[in-house]
Write a protein that holds these residues in place. Structure first.
Motif, PDB file in Angstrom:
ATOM      1  N   ASP A   1      10.017 -23.208 -54.805  1.00 39.01           N
ATOM      2  CA  ASP A   1       8.894 -22.496 -54.266  1.00 39.01           C
ATOM      3  C   ASP A   1       7.974 -23.273 -53.367  1.00 39.01           C
ATOM      4  O   ASP A   1       7.708 -24.520 -53.782  1.00 39.01           O
ATOM      5  N   VAL A   2       7.721 -23.044 -52.263  1.00 43.72           N
ATOM      6  CA  VAL A   2       6.561 -23.658 -51.330  1.00 43.72           C
ATOM      7  C   VAL A   2       5.797 -22.736 -50.490  1.00 43.72           C
ATOM      8  O   VAL A   2       6.081 -21.542 -50.722  1.00 43.72           O
TER       9      VAL A   2
ATOM     10  N   LEU B   1      12.635 -26.510 -58.800  1.00 49.13           N
ATOM     11  CA  LEU B   1      11.549 -27.350 -58.015  1.00 49.13           C
ATOM     12  C   LEU B   1      10.566 -26.421 -57.620  1.00 49.13           C
ATOM     13  O   LEU B   1      10.705 -25.610 -56.634  1.00 49.13           O
ATOM     14  N   THR B   2       9.270 -26.940 -58.242  1.00 47.74           N
ATOM     15  CA  THR B   2       8.039 -25.827 -57.866  1.00 47.74           C
ATOM     16  C   THR B   2       6.886 -26.864 -57.340  1.00 47.74           C
ATOM     17  O   THR B   2       6.768 -28.022 -57.617  1.00 47.74           O
ATOM     18  N   ALA B   3       6.193 -26.153 -56.549  1.00 47.11           N
ATOM     19  CA  ALA B   3       4.968 -26.795 -55.985  1.00 47.11           C
ATOM     20  C   ALA B   3       3.777 -26.589 -56.831  1.00 47.11           C
ATOM     21  O   ALA B   3       2.544 -27.053 -56.662  1.00 47.11           O
ATOM     22  N   ILE B   4       3.854 -25.730 -57.916  1.00 47.85           N
ATOM     23  CA  ILE B   4       2.743 -25.404 -58.933  1.00 47.85           C
ATOM     24  C   ILE B   4       2.938 -25.639 -60.106  1.00 47.85           C
ATOM     25  O   ILE B   4       4.011 -25.179 -60.767  1.00 47.85           O
TER      26      ILE B   4
ATOM     27  N   GLU C   1       5.748 -24.797 -63.314  1.00 48.10           N
ATOM     28  CA  GLU C   1       6.491 -25.469 -64.258  1.00 48.10           C
ATOM     29  C   GLU C   1       6.476 -25.326 -65.620  1.00 48.10           C
ATOM     30  O   GLU C   1       7.205 -25.340 -66.443  1.00 48.10           O
ATOM     31  N   LEU C   2       5.072 -25.051 -66.354  1.00 46.10           N
ATOM     32  CA  LEU C   2       4.761 -24.887 -67.680  1.00 46.10           C
ATOM     33  C   LEU C   2       5.460 -23.654 -68.176  1.00 46.10           C
ATOM     34  O   LEU C   2       6.083 -23.567 -69.324  1.00 46.10           O
ATOM     35  N   LYS C   3       5.551 -22.519 -67.188  1.00 44.49           N
ATOM     36  CA  LYS C   3       6.152 -21.441 -67.739  1.00 44.49           C
ATOM     37  C   LYS C   3       7.481 -21.377 -67.759  1.00 44.49           C
ATOM     38  O   LYS C   3       8.051 -20.958 -68.556  1.00 44.49           O
ATOM     39  N   LEU C   4       8.034 -22.279 -66.933  1.00 48.01           N
ATOM     40  CA  LEU C   4       9.604 -22.374 -66.916  1.00 48.01           C
ATOM     41  C   LEU C   4      10.046 -23.460 -67.967  1.00 48.01           C
ATOM     42  O   LEU C   4      11.110 -23.161 -68.724  1.00 48.01           O
TER      43      LEU C   4
ATOM     44  N   CYS D   1       8.059 -30.438 -61.419  1.00 41.48           N
ATOM     45  CA  CYS D   1       6.704 -29.935 -60.119  1.00 41.48           C
ATOM     46  C   CYS D   1       6.601 -31.306 -58.901  1.00 41.48           C
ATOM     47  O   CYS D   1       6.796 -32.477 -59.415  1.00 41.48           O
ATOM     48  N   MET D   2       6.610 -30.814 -57.985  1.00 44.27           N
ATOM     49  CA  MET D   2       6.524 -31.845 -56.804  1.00 44.27           C
ATOM     50  C   MET D   2       5.288 -32.725 -56.966  1.00 44.27           C
ATOM     51  O   MET D   2       4.227 -32.216 -57.193  1.00 44.27           O
ATOM     52  N   GLN D   3       5.404 -34.041 -56.727  1.00 43.45           N
ATOM     53  CA  GLN D   3       4.274 -34.650 -56.700  1.00 43.45           C
ATOM     54  C   GLN D   3       3.756 -35.267 -55.184  1.00 43.45           C
ATOM     55  O   GLN D   3       4.488 -35.205 -54.509  1.00 43.45           O
ATOM     56  N   ILE D   4       2.466 -35.202 -55.207  1.00 38.53           N
ATOM     57  CA  ILE D   4       1.919 -35.222 -54.103  1.00 38.53           C
ATOM     58  C   ILE D   4       2.105 -36.765 -53.404  1.00 38.53           C
ATOM     59  O   ILE D   4       1.404 -37.703 -54.311  1.00 38.53           O
TER      60      ILE D   4
END
Length: 430
Positions: free
Chosen positions: A106-107, A160-163, A167-170, A179-182
Protein backbone atom coordinates in the motif's frame (compact mmCIF):
# COMPACT_ATOMS: atom_id res chain seq x y z
CA UNK A 1 16.11 33.41 15.10
CA UNK A 2 15.45 29.69 14.87
CA UNK A 3 12.81 28.27 12.55
CA UNK A 4 10.27 26.32 14.60
CA UNK A 5 9.10 23.17 12.82
CA UNK A 6 6.07 21.33 14.21
CA UNK A 7 6.63 17.62 13.48
CA UNK A 8 3.70 15.18 13.45
CA UNK A 9 4.53 11.47 13.52
CA UNK A 10 4.89 8.32 15.57
CA UNK A 11 7.46 8.29 18.36
CA UNK A 12 10.18 6.54 16.35
CA UNK A 13 10.18 8.88 13.34
CA UNK A 14 9.84 12.05 15.44
CA UNK A 15 12.89 10.93 17.44
CA UNK A 16 14.86 10.38 14.22
CA UNK A 17 13.95 13.82 12.89
CA UNK A 18 14.80 15.48 16.21
CA UNK A 19 18.15 13.69 16.30
CA UNK A 20 18.91 14.76 12.74
CA UNK A 21 18.55 18.50 13.47
CA UNK A 22 20.08 18.38 16.93
CA UNK A 23 23.26 20.17 15.86
CA UNK A 24 21.57 22.64 13.51
CA UNK A 25 21.53 26.11 15.07
CA UNK A 26 18.79 27.49 12.80
CA UNK A 27 16.09 24.86 13.49
CA UNK A 28 14.01 23.88 16.49
CA UNK A 29 11.74 20.82 16.42
CA UNK A 30 8.42 20.97 18.26
CA UNK A 31 7.31 17.29 18.50
CA UNK A 32 3.69 16.14 18.25
CA UNK A 33 3.71 12.37 18.74
CA UNK A 34 0.61 10.32 18.01
CA UNK A 35 -0.27 6.69 18.62
CA UNK A 36 -2.68 6.74 15.68
CA UNK A 37 -2.48 8.90 12.56
CA UNK A 38 -6.08 10.05 13.01
CA UNK A 39 -4.99 12.08 16.06
CA UNK A 40 -3.12 14.50 13.77
CA UNK A 41 -6.14 16.70 13.07
CA UNK A 42 -6.49 17.48 16.79
CA UNK A 43 -2.74 17.88 17.29
CA UNK A 44 -2.61 20.58 14.62
CA UNK A 45 -4.79 22.76 16.84
CA UNK A 46 -2.13 22.58 19.57
CA UNK A 47 0.76 23.54 17.30
CA UNK A 48 0.66 27.27 17.94
CA UNK A 49 3.59 29.62 17.40
CA UNK A 50 5.30 27.33 14.84
CA UNK A 51 6.66 28.53 11.50
CA UNK A 52 5.87 25.42 9.45
CA UNK A 53 4.15 22.04 9.87
CA UNK A 54 5.97 18.83 8.90
CA UNK A 55 4.07 15.56 8.50
CA UNK A 56 6.03 12.30 8.69
CA UNK A 57 4.25 10.72 5.77
CA UNK A 58 1.16 11.15 3.61
CA UNK A 59 -1.39 9.60 6.00
CA UNK A 60 -1.11 12.09 8.89
CA UNK A 61 -1.16 14.87 6.30
CA UNK A 62 -4.39 13.51 4.77
CA UNK A 63 -6.03 13.48 8.20
CA UNK A 64 -5.02 17.10 8.82
CA UNK A 65 -5.45 18.38 5.25
CA UNK A 66 -8.84 20.03 5.80
CA UNK A 67 -7.54 22.14 8.68
CA UNK A 68 -4.27 22.86 6.89
CA UNK A 69 -6.15 24.14 3.83
CA UNK A 70 -8.74 26.05 5.85
CA UNK A 71 -6.13 27.92 7.92
CA UNK A 72 -3.67 28.15 5.01
CA UNK A 73 -0.88 26.75 7.16
CA UNK A 74 2.55 26.30 5.56
CA UNK A 75 3.27 22.57 5.49
CA UNK A 76 5.49 19.84 4.06
CA UNK A 77 5.33 16.07 4.20
CA UNK A 78 8.02 13.42 3.98
CA UNK A 79 7.43 11.85 0.62
CA UNK A 80 7.04 8.10 0.18
CA UNK A 81 8.69 8.20 -3.22
CA UNK A 82 10.61 5.83 -5.50
CA UNK A 83 13.73 5.98 -3.34
CA UNK A 84 11.78 4.93 -0.27
CA UNK A 85 10.14 2.04 -2.12
CA UNK A 86 13.50 0.94 -3.51
CA UNK A 87 15.09 0.88 -0.04
CA UNK A 88 12.02 -0.96 1.29
CA UNK A 89 12.41 -3.64 -1.38
CA UNK A 90 16.04 -3.99 -0.34
CA UNK A 91 15.00 -4.56 3.29
CA UNK A 92 12.31 -7.07 2.31
CA UNK A 93 14.79 -9.15 0.37
CA UNK A 94 17.87 -8.83 2.61
CA UNK A 95 16.47 -8.34 6.11
CA UNK A 96 13.24 -10.32 5.91
CA UNK A 97 14.47 -12.94 3.40
CA UNK A 98 11.47 -12.48 1.12
CA UNK A 99 11.48 -12.68 -2.66
CA UNK A 100 10.35 -9.59 -4.54
CA UNK A 101 7.24 -11.36 -5.75
CA UNK A 102 3.85 -12.32 -4.35
CA UNK A 103 3.83 -9.02 -2.43
CA UNK A 104 0.95 -6.78 -1.44
CA UNK A 105 1.88 -3.10 -1.09
CA UNK A 106 0.00 0.00 0.00
CA UNK A 107 1.28 3.44 -0.99
CA UNK A 108 -0.09 6.92 -1.54
CA UNK A 109 0.57 6.76 -5.28
CA UNK A 110 1.03 3.47 -7.16
CA UNK A 111 2.99 5.32 -9.85
CA UNK A 112 6.08 5.22 -7.59
CA UNK A 113 5.87 1.42 -7.34
CA UNK A 114 5.49 1.08 -11.13
CA UNK A 115 8.58 3.22 -11.69
CA UNK A 116 10.72 1.06 -9.38
CA UNK A 117 9.46 -2.20 -10.87
CA UNK A 118 10.24 -0.96 -14.38
CA UNK A 119 13.70 0.17 -13.32
CA UNK A 120 14.47 -3.21 -11.71
CA UNK A 121 12.82 -5.08 -14.61
CA UNK A 122 10.60 -7.00 -12.19
CA UNK A 123 7.42 -8.62 -13.43
CA UNK A 124 4.54 -6.92 -11.60
CA UNK A 125 1.96 -9.66 -12.20
CA UNK A 126 2.49 -11.01 -8.69
CA UNK A 127 2.82 -7.64 -6.95
CA UNK A 128 -0.46 -6.10 -5.82
CA UNK A 129 -0.60 -2.40 -5.08
CA UNK A 130 -3.26 -0.40 -3.26
CA UNK A 131 -3.06 3.36 -3.80
CA UNK A 132 -4.83 4.88 -0.79
CA UNK A 133 -4.38 8.36 -2.24
CA UNK A 134 -7.26 7.50 -4.57
CA UNK A 135 -9.64 6.63 -1.71
CA UNK A 136 -12.48 9.03 -0.94
CA UNK A 137 -11.43 9.10 2.70
CA UNK A 138 -8.67 7.60 4.81
CA UNK A 139 -9.70 4.12 6.04
CA UNK A 140 -7.08 2.07 7.91
CA UNK A 141 -9.38 -0.96 8.12
CA UNK A 142 -9.94 -0.94 4.38
CA UNK A 143 -6.19 -0.87 3.68
CA UNK A 144 -5.56 -3.70 6.15
CA UNK A 145 -8.42 -5.68 4.58
CA UNK A 146 -6.74 -5.34 1.16
CA UNK A 147 -3.63 -7.14 2.44
CA UNK A 148 -5.60 -9.72 4.43
CA UNK A 149 -7.75 -10.70 1.45
CA UNK A 150 -4.73 -11.29 -0.81
CA UNK A 151 -3.00 -13.31 1.89
CA UNK A 152 -6.06 -15.48 2.55
CA UNK A 153 -6.56 -16.01 -1.20
CA UNK A 154 -2.97 -17.24 -1.44
CA UNK A 155 -1.96 -14.51 -3.88
CA UNK A 156 0.48 -12.76 -1.56
CA UNK A 157 2.99 -14.17 0.92
CA UNK A 158 4.10 -10.87 2.41
CA UNK A 159 2.59 -7.43 3.02
CA UNK A 160 4.60 -4.22 2.73
CA UNK A 161 2.80 -1.23 4.19
CA UNK A 162 3.45 2.50 4.46
CA UNK A 163 1.30 2.76 7.58
CA UNK A 164 2.36 1.68 11.07
CA UNK A 165 -1.24 1.04 12.21
CA UNK A 166 -1.77 -1.32 9.27
CA UNK A 167 1.36 -3.25 10.22
CA UNK A 168 0.01 -3.73 13.77
CA UNK A 169 -3.38 -4.93 12.52
CA UNK A 170 -1.78 -7.47 10.18
CA UNK A 171 0.61 -8.76 12.84
CA UNK A 172 -2.36 -9.40 15.14
CA UNK A 173 -3.63 -11.79 12.46
CA UNK A 174 -0.19 -13.38 12.00
CA UNK A 175 0.15 -12.07 8.46
CA UNK A 176 3.84 -11.64 7.52
CA UNK A 177 4.37 -7.92 7.16
CA UNK A 178 6.71 -4.98 7.68
CA UNK A 179 6.36 -1.24 7.59
CA UNK A 180 8.42 0.84 5.20
CA UNK A 181 11.18 2.80 6.89
CA UNK A 182 11.74 6.39 5.89
CA UNK A 183 15.27 6.83 4.49
CA UNK A 184 17.39 9.52 6.11
CA UNK A 185 17.79 11.18 2.71
CA UNK A 186 14.03 11.80 2.57
CA UNK A 187 14.11 13.29 6.07
CA UNK A 188 17.01 15.57 5.14
CA UNK A 189 15.30 16.77 1.97
CA UNK A 190 12.06 17.52 3.81
CA UNK A 191 13.84 19.45 6.57
CA UNK A 192 15.63 21.57 3.96
CA UNK A 193 12.33 22.13 2.14
CA UNK A 194 10.69 23.20 5.40
CA UNK A 195 13.53 25.63 6.14
CA UNK A 196 13.31 27.13 2.65
CA UNK A 197 9.54 27.67 2.85
CA UNK A 198 9.71 29.15 6.36
CA UNK A 199 12.57 31.48 5.37
CA UNK A 200 10.64 32.63 2.29
CA UNK A 201 7.54 33.29 4.40
CA UNK A 202 9.58 35.29 6.87
CA UNK A 203 10.99 37.43 4.06
CA UNK A 204 7.40 38.19 3.00
CA UNK A 205 6.64 39.39 6.48
CA UNK A 206 7.97 42.88 5.81
CA UNK A 207 4.70 44.72 5.52
CA UNK A 208 4.55 47.85 3.42
CA UNK A 209 3.47 50.99 5.23
CA UNK A 210 1.96 53.97 3.44
CA UNK A 211 1.13 57.21 5.21
CA UNK A 212 -0.99 60.09 3.93
CA UNK A 213 -0.50 63.43 5.70
CA UNK A 214 -2.42 66.62 5.05
CA UNK A 215 -3.28 69.91 6.69
CA UNK A 216 -6.89 69.67 7.76
CA UNK A 217 -9.23 71.82 5.62
CA UNK A 218 -6.31 73.30 3.69
CA UNK A 219 -8.50 75.43 1.41
CA UNK A 220 -10.05 77.14 4.43
CA UNK A 221 -6.56 77.74 5.85
CA UNK A 222 -5.54 79.50 2.63
CA UNK A 223 -8.61 81.72 2.77
CA UNK A 224 -8.00 82.68 6.40
CA UNK A 225 -4.19 82.92 6.40
CA UNK A 226 -3.42 83.73 2.79
CA UNK A 227 -1.53 81.76 0.12
CA UNK A 228 1.94 82.76 1.34
CA UNK A 229 1.44 81.56 4.91
CA UNK A 230 -0.33 78.42 3.70
CA UNK A 231 2.69 77.57 1.56
CA UNK A 232 4.96 78.14 4.57
CA UNK A 233 2.86 75.61 6.48
CA UNK A 234 3.37 73.07 3.68
CA UNK A 235 7.12 73.74 3.62
CA UNK A 236 7.41 73.26 7.42
CA UNK A 237 5.34 70.08 7.23
CA UNK A 238 7.58 68.76 4.45
CA UNK A 239 10.72 69.42 6.54
CA UNK A 240 9.25 67.62 9.55
CA UNK A 241 8.30 64.63 7.41
CA UNK A 242 11.77 64.47 5.81
CA UNK A 243 13.32 64.28 9.29
CA UNK A 244 10.81 61.60 10.31
CA UNK A 245 11.57 59.63 7.12
CA UNK A 246 15.29 59.60 7.91
CA UNK A 247 14.57 58.36 11.43
CA UNK A 248 12.29 55.54 10.23
CA UNK A 249 14.19 54.57 7.03
CA UNK A 250 11.24 55.56 4.87
CA UNK A 251 10.61 57.87 1.91
CA UNK A 252 8.46 60.97 1.66
CA UNK A 253 6.78 62.11 -1.54
CA UNK A 254 4.60 65.09 -2.41
CA UNK A 255 1.27 64.73 -4.14
CA UNK A 256 -0.58 67.22 -6.28
CA UNK A 257 -3.36 67.90 -3.78
CA UNK A 258 -1.33 69.49 -0.96
CA UNK A 259 -0.75 66.12 0.70
CA UNK A 260 2.40 64.18 1.49
CA UNK A 261 2.92 60.44 1.24
CA UNK A 262 5.26 58.32 3.36
CA UNK A 263 6.44 54.87 2.22
CA UNK A 264 8.38 52.43 4.36
CA UNK A 265 8.54 48.94 5.85
CA UNK A 266 9.77 47.65 9.20
CA UNK A 267 11.41 50.86 10.41
CA UNK A 268 8.30 53.00 10.22
CA UNK A 269 6.09 50.13 11.44
CA UNK A 270 8.25 49.70 14.56
CA UNK A 271 8.07 53.42 15.29
CA UNK A 272 4.29 53.49 14.98
CA UNK A 273 3.71 50.44 17.18
CA UNK A 274 6.12 51.77 19.83
CA UNK A 275 4.30 55.12 20.05
CA UNK A 276 0.60 54.35 20.01
CA UNK A 277 0.18 56.31 23.24
CA UNK A 278 2.03 59.56 22.50
CA UNK A 279 2.91 59.53 18.75
CA UNK A 280 5.68 62.20 18.62
CA UNK A 281 5.18 62.96 14.91
CA UNK A 282 1.69 64.32 15.53
CA UNK A 283 2.89 66.32 18.53
CA UNK A 284 5.79 67.87 16.60
CA UNK A 285 3.59 68.89 13.69
CA UNK A 286 1.06 70.50 16.03
CA UNK A 287 3.80 72.42 17.86
CA UNK A 288 5.39 73.71 14.67
CA UNK A 289 2.29 74.55 12.64
CA UNK A 290 -0.26 75.25 15.38
CA UNK A 291 -3.00 74.06 13.04
CA UNK A 292 -4.73 70.64 12.91
CA UNK A 293 -3.48 67.90 10.58
CA UNK A 294 -4.74 64.48 9.45
CA UNK A 295 -2.43 61.45 9.34
CA UNK A 296 -3.58 58.12 7.98
CA UNK A 297 -1.32 55.07 7.90
CA UNK A 298 -2.15 51.98 5.85
CA UNK A 299 -0.53 48.56 6.18
CA UNK A 300 -0.49 46.04 3.39
CA UNK A 301 1.29 43.11 1.80
CA UNK A 302 1.45 45.12 -1.44
CA UNK A 303 1.99 48.83 -2.15
CA UNK A 304 -1.52 49.11 -3.60
CA UNK A 305 -3.11 47.57 -0.49
CA UNK A 306 -1.09 49.87 1.77
CA UNK A 307 -2.09 52.95 -0.27
CA UNK A 308 -5.78 52.04 -0.24
CA UNK A 309 -5.70 51.43 3.52
CA UNK A 310 -3.91 54.75 4.09
CA UNK A 311 -6.74 56.54 2.27
CA UNK A 312 -9.28 54.76 4.49
CA UNK A 313 -7.33 55.80 7.57
CA UNK A 314 -7.22 59.39 6.35
CA UNK A 315 -10.98 59.32 5.85
CA UNK A 316 -11.39 58.30 9.50
CA UNK A 317 -9.57 61.53 10.47
CA UNK A 318 -12.22 63.67 8.77
CA UNK A 319 -14.73 62.96 11.54
CA UNK A 320 -12.79 65.15 13.99
CA UNK A 321 -11.97 68.84 13.91
CA UNK A 322 -8.72 68.26 15.81
CA UNK A 323 -5.43 66.68 14.75
CA UNK A 324 -5.86 62.91 14.54
CA UNK A 325 -3.97 59.85 13.35
CA UNK A 326 -5.46 56.47 12.45
CA UNK A 327 -4.10 53.19 11.11
CA UNK A 328 -5.91 50.71 8.87
CA UNK A 329 -4.12 47.35 8.77
CA UNK A 330 -4.09 44.61 6.12
CA UNK A 331 -7.28 43.12 7.63
CA UNK A 332 -9.04 46.49 7.26
CA UNK A 333 -9.14 46.97 11.05
CA UNK A 334 -9.10 50.66 12.05
CA UNK A 335 -6.76 51.42 14.97
CA UNK A 336 -6.73 54.75 16.72
CA UNK A 337 -6.79 57.55 17.22
CA UNK A 338 -3.07 57.39 18.01
CA UNK A 339 -1.71 59.73 20.64
CA UNK A 340 -4.88 59.45 22.74
CA UNK A 341 -4.26 57.52 25.94
CA UNK A 342 -6.43 54.45 26.61
CA UNK A 343 -6.69 54.17 30.35
CA UNK A 344 -6.35 50.91 32.26
CA UNK A 345 -5.93 50.07 35.94
CA UNK A 346 -2.17 49.58 36.44
CA UNK A 347 -2.55 48.49 40.09
CA UNK A 348 -5.09 45.84 39.19
CA UNK A 349 -2.95 44.67 36.30
CA UNK A 350 0.13 44.45 38.53
CA UNK A 351 -1.71 42.29 41.08
CA UNK A 352 -2.95 40.00 38.32
CA UNK A 353 0.55 39.63 36.88
CA UNK A 354 2.04 38.73 40.25
CA UNK A 355 -0.70 36.51 41.69
CA UNK A 356 -2.44 35.03 38.61
CA UNK A 357 0.24 34.86 35.91
CA UNK A 358 2.96 34.43 38.57
CA UNK A 359 5.45 36.75 36.84
CA UNK A 360 8.27 38.22 38.86
CA UNK A 361 8.43 41.94 39.73
CA UNK A 362 10.73 42.88 36.85
CA UNK A 363 8.66 41.12 34.21
CA UNK A 364 5.46 42.56 35.65
CA UNK A 365 6.73 46.16 35.54
CA UNK A 366 8.12 45.63 32.04
CA UNK A 367 4.80 44.23 30.83
CA UNK A 368 2.91 47.23 32.25
CA UNK A 369 5.36 49.52 30.41
CA UNK A 370 4.79 47.48 27.25
CA UNK A 371 0.98 47.92 27.52
CA UNK A 372 1.34 51.66 28.19
CA UNK A 373 3.67 52.21 25.24
CA UNK A 374 1.32 50.31 22.92
CA UNK A 375 -1.62 52.27 24.37
CA UNK A 376 -3.39 49.03 25.28
CA UNK A 377 -3.71 48.01 21.63
CA UNK A 378 -3.81 44.26 20.74
CA UNK A 379 -0.40 42.59 20.60
CA UNK A 380 1.20 39.33 19.45
CA UNK A 381 3.98 37.19 20.95
CA UNK A 382 6.27 38.70 18.31
CA UNK A 383 5.54 42.18 19.67
CA UNK A 384 6.58 41.04 23.15
CA UNK A 385 9.75 39.45 21.77
CA UNK A 386 10.66 42.69 20.02
CA UNK A 387 9.97 44.87 23.05
CA UNK A 388 11.78 42.69 25.60
CA UNK A 389 14.55 41.85 23.11
CA UNK A 390 14.13 38.15 23.86
CA UNK A 391 13.65 35.07 21.71
CA UNK A 392 10.27 34.24 20.25
CA UNK A 393 10.18 31.12 22.40
CA UNK A 394 10.70 33.13 25.59
CA UNK A 395 7.91 35.52 24.58
CA UNK A 396 5.59 32.59 23.93
CA UNK A 397 6.24 31.26 27.44
CA UNK A 398 5.25 34.65 28.87
CA UNK A 399 2.06 34.68 26.77
CA UNK A 400 1.15 31.19 28.00
CA UNK A 401 1.47 32.36 31.61
CA UNK A 402 -0.68 35.41 30.88
CA UNK A 403 -3.34 33.25 29.25
CA UNK A 404 -3.27 30.65 32.02
CA UNK A 405 -3.73 33.40 34.63
CA UNK A 406 -6.52 34.97 32.55
CA UNK A 407 -4.59 38.26 32.52
CA UNK A 408 -4.96 38.50 28.75
CA UNK A 409 -7.45 37.11 26.26
CA UNK A 410 -7.36 36.31 22.56
CA UNK A 411 -9.02 39.13 20.61
CA UNK A 412 -8.22 38.13 17.03
CA UNK A 413 -5.39 37.22 14.74
CA UNK A 414 -3.15 38.84 12.20
CA UNK A 415 -2.02 37.29 8.94
CA UNK A 416 1.44 38.59 8.08
CA UNK A 417 2.12 36.13 5.27
CA UNK A 418 0.72 35.71 1.82
CA UNK A 419 0.59 32.06 2.82
CA UNK A 420 1.04 31.07 6.35
CA UNK A 421 -0.22 30.66 9.84
CA UNK A 422 -2.07 33.59 11.44
CA UNK A 423 -0.61 35.00 14.66
CA UNK A 424 -2.93 35.29 17.62
CA UNK A 425 -3.58 38.77 18.99
CA UNK A 426 -4.01 39.36 22.72
CA UNK A 427 -5.29 42.16 24.93
CA UNK A 428 -5.40 42.60 28.69
CA UNK A 429 -8.60 41.18 30.17
CA UNK A 430 -9.91 44.13 32.23
Amino acid sequence: MKIKIAVFGCEEIVARITSHVELQDDVEIVPFVYSESSETADLVEKAVMCDIYLFAGPLPYLYAKEKIDKKRLPSVQIMFDEYMILTSFYRVRNYHNQKLSRLSIDVLNSHHVDEVLNELEIDDTEIYTHSFGNDNKVDIDRIAAFHERLWKEGKADYALTAIHEVELKLREKNIPTSCMQIPMLNIQRTIEQAKSIATLNQSKNAQIVAGNIRIKNFDEVKQRKGDLLAQEFLLKLHQILLKYARKTYSSVLTSGNNEFVLFGTQGILNHITNHYRDFPLLQEIERSLNIPVDIGFGLGLTAKQAEDNAKSALEACSHSGESTCYIVNERNDTIGPLGVEKEFNTSELYRALIHKARLNNELSYNFIDFIEIRNNEPFSANDIAGYYQVTKRSAERTVKKLLAGEVVKVVGEEKPYVKGRPRKLFQIDQ
